[in-house]
Design a protein around this motif. Sequence first.
Motif, mmCIF file in Angstrom:
data_model
loop_
_atom_site.group_PDB
_atom_site.id
_atom_site.type_symbol
_atom_site.label_atom_id
_atom_site.label_comp_id
_atom_site.label_asym_id
_atom_site.label_seq_id
_atom_site.Cartn_x
_atom_site.Cartn_y
_atom_site.Cartn_z
ATOM 1 N N SER B 218 0.891 -1.437 -0.080
ATOM 2 C CA SER B 218 0.001 -0.219 -0.122
ATOM 3 C C SER B 218 1.026 1.588 0.105
ATOM 4 O O SER B 218 0.344 2.275 0.399
ATOM 5 C CB SER B 218 -0.918 0.175 1.282
ATOM 6 N N GLN B 219 2.147 1.030 -0.380
ATOM 7 C CA GLN B 219 3.151 2.419 -0.242
ATOM 8 C C GLN B 219 3.067 2.973 -1.550
ATOM 9 O O GLN B 219 3.257 2.293 -2.754
ATOM 10 C CB GLN B 219 4.405 1.873 0.498
ATOM 11 N N PRO B 220 3.391 4.100 -1.748
ATOM 12 C CA PRO B 220 3.416 4.961 -2.884
ATOM 13 C C PRO B 220 4.734 4.489 -3.747
ATOM 14 O O PRO B 220 4.628 4.929 -5.017
ATOM 15 C CB PRO B 220 3.288 6.451 -2.906
ATOM 16 N N ASN B 222 5.788 1.768 -4.485
ATOM 17 C CA ASN B 222 5.277 0.484 -5.209
ATOM 18 C C ASN B 222 4.178 0.839 -6.018
ATOM 19 O O ASN B 222 3.158 1.039 -5.569
ATOM 20 C CB ASN B 222 5.156 -0.676 -4.650
ATOM 21 N N THR B 223 4.239 1.412 -7.340
ATOM 22 C CA THR B 223 3.100 2.108 -7.935
ATOM 23 C C THR B 223 2.798 1.462 -9.288
ATOM 24 O O THR B 223 3.532 1.207 -10.185
ATOM 25 C CB THR B 223 3.441 3.571 -7.987
ATOM 26 N N GLU B 225 1.618 2.388 -13.068
ATOM 27 C CA GLU B 225 1.148 3.452 -14.046
ATOM 28 C C GLU B 225 0.360 2.957 -15.053
ATOM 29 O O GLU B 225 0.848 1.986 -15.701
ATOM 30 C CB GLU B 225 2.617 3.817 -14.607
#
Lengths: 192, 583
Positions: B218-220, B222-223, B225
């Motif tokens: 849930s951390q930004p 690891n995103t 696109e």
Amino acid sequence: MSDVKNILLAGVGGQGILLASEVLSEVVLMAGLDVKKNEIHGMSQRGGSVVSHVRYGKKVFSSIIPEGDVDILFSFELLEACRYLPLMRKNGRVIANNWQISPPSVARGVQAYPEKLPEKICEMYPESLIVDGLELALAAGNPKTVNTVLLGALSNKLEFKKEMWLEALEKMIPARLLDVNLNAFESGCQVC
Amino acid sequence: MKKVLLSGNEAIARGTYEAGALVACAYPGTPSTEILENITQYKEIDASWAPNEKVALEVGIGACFGGARALVTMKHVGVNVAADPLFTLAYTGVRGGLVLVTADDPELHSSQNEQDNRNFAKFAKVPMLEPADSQEALEYTKLAFEISEKFDTPVMLRSTTRISHSKSAVVLGKRPSEIPQPKLERNPAKLVMLPGNARKRHLIVEQRTLDLEEWGCSQPFNTIEKGDGKIGVITSGVSYQYVKETLPDADVLKLGMVYPLPKQLIRDFAAKYDTLYVIEELDPFIEEQVRAMGIEVIGKDKLSICGELTPGRIKFQLFGEEAPAEDTSEELPPRPPNMCPGCPHRGVFYELKKAKAFVTGDIGCYTLGFMPPLSAMDTCICMGASVGMATGMTKVLSEEEQRKVVAVIGDSTFLHTGVNGLMDMVYNKSKATLIILDNRITAMTGRQENPTSGYQLNEMEAPRVDMEQLCRAVGVKHVTILDPYDLEMTGKVIRAEMARPEVSVIITTKPCMLVPRDNQNPRPPLFVDHDKCTGCRACLQIGCPAITFDVENKKAIVDKIICTGCKVCQQTCGFDAFQECGE
């Protein structure tokens, strides 16, 4: 990615290539564009080939220029220009210092320095520019300003205002060497 | 917001400052060196060079156990040296945050191997962050300190040459205005790793990895696109940039933390695509873990494990689209690095070759003694290896061949891990000869101070290790101090010590030519008297960049601008053709 411009700087360790790519990148940043610059240090400090990639545009991802996309090959030495010619775009342009530095095998007489490189480069890329960098640097007052002469010649072919180049030079060159470097830059600007 | 151009290394230094760290320690190694060099501009941080990476990490651990935030940096192979404290630090956890930077070198631009240190994160059970540009290098450094304290663990930050040595625009932040004074705090159950304590800590470590894995989902950093939704790509670090370049329409899961992996996030992402790529440099590190989750991907079945990725290589390896490469044809003379004009190492290798020595070599500028025409290095493995290898060789060779074995090592490398080999030489009665090339600087990485320099990283004066006394103190009876610019004496001493059937050490004492403070009396350059030069080419055998051979006129020429007047060439000339300028 067509709006990204790719400049590959090449030469021999000690020629001031990294400072030149610093100045160029600084100018691009001043112009408000995204820029990435990439180079290989380390072993190249010992007189080896040096290469630096500068890419700029609205948004740059890879700091390595995609192979075959070099718009301008900006080389401080002829043999080093030759090494990277295959990475050029078809309609690209070479800006090269008219200067030969013998690599070890040539210095020892084991191998020959390739002949007629300026002619070969201009034949392959008709828009190319061969600059007598040392001659102009000597006229400017210091043989070590060859890199600034060449930057002057490059600046003519790019879209950035001259004042920005001068500001970047003022910012990055020590005060005691500034005047002679500004002379050198000016004489590079006269090359066409 | 004003942007500045920073290299990845400069950004890591800045991030360390903004994180409020008080200590930074390292041993130099390309491509990591500039991190510590740049940290010296932040006077609030105590920055120092350690004699090796293990000591650097231990200094960092001490600062962290004392309660401060500490940064430790090294090149990839340096982590091998620091692995011992690292693996147990993973058990103790931290007090102040501790961040270990590993600067990997895919493509071996300046290294002896291409190891992928993401494996160390998994092996040591510590989290690892991997930035993709300089802004992320700054942000992730700060984040790494936060994670370190939040999860009570050392955190690794992995850079690669193309991150460390690339510049891109960065927005700077601020350092916290108040940093509390660290204080001693006893906690033996956590900090004393005896079996009884360590068994309990191991349970905590395993739970910590599970917690990090879940948290990472849930951390930004690891995103995802979104692209056009047709294909999915999992990637991280510099590979992300090449993915955006070559597959601009793909959906991308960009991992900022490469260990532990956010497994649920990966499962949810992977479920959406028929075609899923894992694009990463070197080992199938992410790929193997994803496959172990039962997810089919395209990865190292197409992409090479060897060398770095580039946009062109990705296109070629994944889709077969030919990409051009630089001209490496034989007609184009190569331009490898070379020992500098006036380098004090040159004469030693020239004489070693003449003496037909079998040279066990080491890591430093003198590794270039391998290059023709000197061609006088026969082995090179890792920092300090020359010494032990010479001993091992003499154990198995005939008496005649034993005498040929000579270990060659520089001052910095000798103090790094060579000195232990010398103790073994004496203790176990080695028959080999050791040459220490003491030029008072860690030259290859760009002239960093070390315990033989007389100066620290911050340019403050420091005591100098007395090399001769050090060798005598461990029990070497035969120590010879040598001027390597005197070829005749160099040859004589090398032959005499090679012939001696017991341990002997030769120490050369001339400084690196590139250190101004050690070269304050310039010597006049030489020129070749063309009336005397017979074109015999003897001088070319030293491989000095200042000497070229004029093939047309069959004469040697000295480049006066780069000649340092060391006169080694003069001593190779049988016709007295080399003369001092200005005489």
